[in-house]
Design an enzyme around this catalytic site. Structure first.
Site, PDB file in Angstrom:
ATOM      1  N   ARG A  51       5.810   7.414   3.726  1.00 38.18           N
ATOM      2  CA  ARG A  51       6.857   6.235   2.823  1.00 38.18           C
ATOM      3  C   ARG A  51       6.608   5.676   1.775  1.00 38.18           C
ATOM      4  O   ARG A  51       7.523   5.748   0.814  1.00 38.18           O
ATOM      5  CB  ARG A  51       7.201   5.440   4.021  1.00 38.18           C
ATOM      6  CG  ARG A  51       8.267   5.847   5.028  1.00 38.18           C
ATOM      7  CD  ARG A  51       7.657   5.035   6.265  1.00 38.18           C
ATOM      8  NE  ARG A  51       6.615   5.437   6.737  1.00 38.18           N
ATOM      9  CZ  ARG A  51       6.235   6.680   7.739  1.00 38.18           C
ATOM     10  NH1 ARG A  51       7.437   7.011   8.078  1.00 38.18           N
ATOM     11  NH2 ARG A  51       5.135   7.037   7.663  1.00 38.18           N
ATOM     12  N   THR A  52       5.519   5.221   1.800  1.00 35.46           N
ATOM     13  CA  THR A  52       5.188   4.266   0.503  1.00 35.46           C
ATOM     14  C   THR A  52       5.291   4.983  -0.883  1.00 35.46           C
ATOM     15  O   THR A  52       5.710   4.701  -2.009  1.00 35.46           O
ATOM     16  CB  THR A  52       3.740   3.319   0.832  1.00 35.46           C
ATOM     17  OG1 THR A  52       3.912   2.843   1.793  1.00 35.46           O
ATOM     18  CG2 THR A  52       3.727   2.410  -0.506  1.00 35.46           C
ATOM     19  N   LYS A  80     -15.339  12.372  -8.779  1.00 35.17           N
ATOM     20  CA  LYS A  80     -16.415  12.408  -9.746  1.00 35.17           C
ATOM     21  C   LYS A  80     -17.256  11.114  -9.757  1.00 35.17           C
ATOM     22  O   LYS A  80     -18.254  11.138 -10.713  1.00 35.17           O
ATOM     23  CB  LYS A  80     -15.965  13.171 -10.982  1.00 35.17           C
ATOM     24  CG  LYS A  80     -15.361  14.301 -11.053  1.00 35.17           C
ATOM     25  CD  LYS A  80     -14.988  14.805 -12.500  1.00 35.17           C
ATOM     26  CE  LYS A  80     -14.220  15.869 -12.457  1.00 35.17           C
ATOM     27  NZ  LYS A  80     -13.518  16.154 -13.700  1.00 35.17           N
ATOM     28  N   ARG A 101      -2.672   2.602  -4.262  1.00 30.92           N
ATOM     29  CA  ARG A 101      -3.135   2.584  -2.517  1.00 30.92           C
ATOM     30  C   ARG A 101      -4.476   2.774  -2.754  1.00 30.92           C
ATOM     31  O   ARG A 101      -4.864   3.785  -3.304  1.00 30.92           O
ATOM     32  CB  ARG A 101      -2.321   3.567  -1.768  1.00 30.92           C
ATOM     33  CG  ARG A 101      -2.923   3.141  -0.400  1.00 30.92           C
ATOM     34  CD  ARG A 101      -2.100   3.845   0.686  1.00 30.92           C
ATOM     35  NE  ARG A 101      -0.897   2.889   1.041  1.00 30.92           N
ATOM     36  CZ  ARG A 101      -0.081   3.289   2.092  1.00 30.92           C
ATOM     37  NH1 ARG A 101       0.008   4.428   2.789  1.00 30.92           N
ATOM     38  NH2 ARG A 101       1.074   2.222   2.179  1.00 30.92           N
ATOM     39  N   HIS A 129      -0.112  -5.837   1.591  1.00 32.87           N
ATOM     40  CA  HIS A 129       0.957  -4.446   1.405  1.00 32.87           C
ATOM     41  C   HIS A 129       1.888  -5.210   1.003  1.00 32.87           C
ATOM     42  O   HIS A 129       2.978  -5.172   1.654  1.00 32.87           O
ATOM     43  CB  HIS A 129       0.760  -3.562   2.788  1.00 32.87           C
ATOM     44  CG  HIS A 129       1.601  -2.396   2.550  1.00 32.87           C
ATOM     45  ND1 HIS A 129       2.288  -1.985   1.341  1.00 32.87           N
ATOM     46  CD2 HIS A 129       1.959  -1.020   3.290  1.00 32.87           C
ATOM     47  CE1 HIS A 129       2.694  -0.821   1.592  1.00 32.87           C
ATOM     48  NE2 HIS A 129       2.422  -0.269   2.667  1.00 32.87           N
TER      49      HIS A 129
HETATM   50  C1  NCD Z   1       1.575   0.897   6.769  1.00 32.92           C
HETATM   51  C2  NCD Z   1       0.424   0.841   6.016  1.00 32.92           C
HETATM   52  O1  NCD Z   1       0.156   1.878   5.280  1.00 32.92           O
HETATM   53  O2  NCD Z   1      -0.165  -0.048   5.789  1.00 32.92           O
HETATM   54  N1  NCD Z   1       2.579   1.946   6.576  1.00 32.92           N
HETATM   55  C3  NCD Z   1       3.374   2.041   5.583  1.00 32.92           C
HETATM   56  O3  NCD Z   1       3.029   1.800   4.183  1.00 32.92           O
HETATM   57  N2  NCD Z   1       4.700   1.804   5.643  1.00 32.92           N
HETATM   58  C4  NCD Z   1       1.498   0.942   8.333  1.00 32.92           C
HETATM   59  C5  NCD Z   1       0.295   1.847   8.976  1.00 32.92           C
HETATM   60  O4  NCD Z   1      -0.024   2.536   8.299  1.00 32.92           O
HETATM   61  O5  NCD Z   1       0.427   1.433  10.194  1.00 32.92           O
END
Ligand code: NCD
Length: 303
Positions: A51-52, A80, A101, A129
């Site tokens: 999703r993100t 590397k 991320r 997040h």
């Molecule tokens: C969450 C995350 O990555 O922290 N997912 C997301 O970005 N919607 C929640 C999760 O992974 O449980």
């Protein structure tokens, strides 16, 4: 130039503005279709995501921009031994904004100190997040019409769940919000967050019982037990099914309850709950794209 590393980098007024922009995008998408023409977003994902990452990419494409990036550390020069600082100095030569991320807490913050372009923290380890929180806030605003005077139940892995940490920080700023933290003892909210709540005098209770909390809640925020942050598999297996939301457990809930989950879900919410009008988690996914569009516009200073 501004980055978004922590949700409290944004004032409550700025959050209101982002929500207003997102609601305007939902109502008038054509108005925004060319706003980021010739701009590029890079997604640097050193950890798995559906999703993100895709919502950032969809957001930029719907603004008329383009996207580039990688979706796993082993596809990048991190394999590397390159540092995140060098990676963003490089990618900053190709893109106007970066969503990152990373499994290490603080990595996007370090990156932002070296980056020539804005960095968006798309999740750093078990820490924060902020853009999931923006999606959560847009959902709460559209469902409830307010952020104040809400009893918010947070259920599941409150220790490693970074979305929970950012959401607590965001909602703590509104009057009359109280938190009901529902978790096994091993997965309670980290002590530093409890201390912050104590210091600010924000009401909260901790319980192991979802049944007990249910009738009091305006919002129920379910979370996945974060397998990837556990030190041993046996603990994960013991704790993974601590809470499973099923239709019968909702019998004592308020009629106006909103059920949220950042997704992905494993077992925490039975699919039988999906048709309940109180289930908001797929709306939350859609809202995540619109609020990220609003955020990209803000950080790129596009009027
Ligand atoms: C969450 C995350 O990555 O922290 N997912 C997301 O970005 N919607 C929640 C999760 O992974 O449980």
């Amino acid at each position: 130039m501004r980055s978004l590393i922590d949700i409290i980098d944004l004032t409550v007024e700025e959050i209101d503005e982002l929500i207003a922009t997102a609601n305007d995008i939902i109502a008038n998408p054509d108005k925004y279709a060319e706003k980021c023409k010739r701009k590029k977003l890079a997604t640097l994902f050193f950890e798995p995501s559906t999703r993100t990452r895709l919502s950032f990419e969809a957001a930029m494409l719907e603004l008329g921009g383009s996207v580039l990036g990688f979706s796993a550390a082993n596809n990048s020069s991190a394999a590397k031994g390159e540092s995140v600082s060098d990676t963003v100095r490089t990618v900053g030569c190709y893109a106007d904004i970066i969503a990152m991320r990373h499994p290490k807490e603080g990595a996007p913050m370090i990156a932002s100190m070296r980056s020539p372009v804005p960095i968006i923290n798309a999740g750093d380890g078990g820490h924060n997040h902020p853009t999931q929180t923006l999606a959560d806030l847009l959902t709460i605003q559209r469902e409830k019409g307010r952020f104040d005077h809400l009893t918010v139940g947070l259920c599941g892995d409150l220790k490693f769940g970074r979305t929970v940490h950012s959401l607590i920080h965001a909602l703590s700023r509104y009057e009359g919000v109280q938190f009901v933290m529902i978790s096994p003892d091993e997965l309670k909210v980290p002590e530093y967050i409890i201390q912050e709540l104590e210091k600010e005098g924000i009401p909260y209770t901790e319980t192991r019982s979802l049944e007990e909390a249910m009738p009091t809640l305006d919002i129920l925020y379910m979370t996945r037990v974060q397998r990837e942050r556990f030190f041993n598999e046996a603990d994960y297996i013991r704790l993974k099914d601590s809470y499973i939301l099923t239709p019968d457990k909702l019998e004592t809930a308020k009629k106006e309850l909103s059920i949220l989950h950042p997704l992905p879900r494993v077992n925490e919410i039975s699919v039988a709950v999906d048709d309940d009008p109180r289930a908001c988690y797929f709306k939350q996914v859609m809202n995540g794209k619109y609020i990220r569009m609003a955020l990209i516009l803000k950080l790129l200073e596009v009027a």
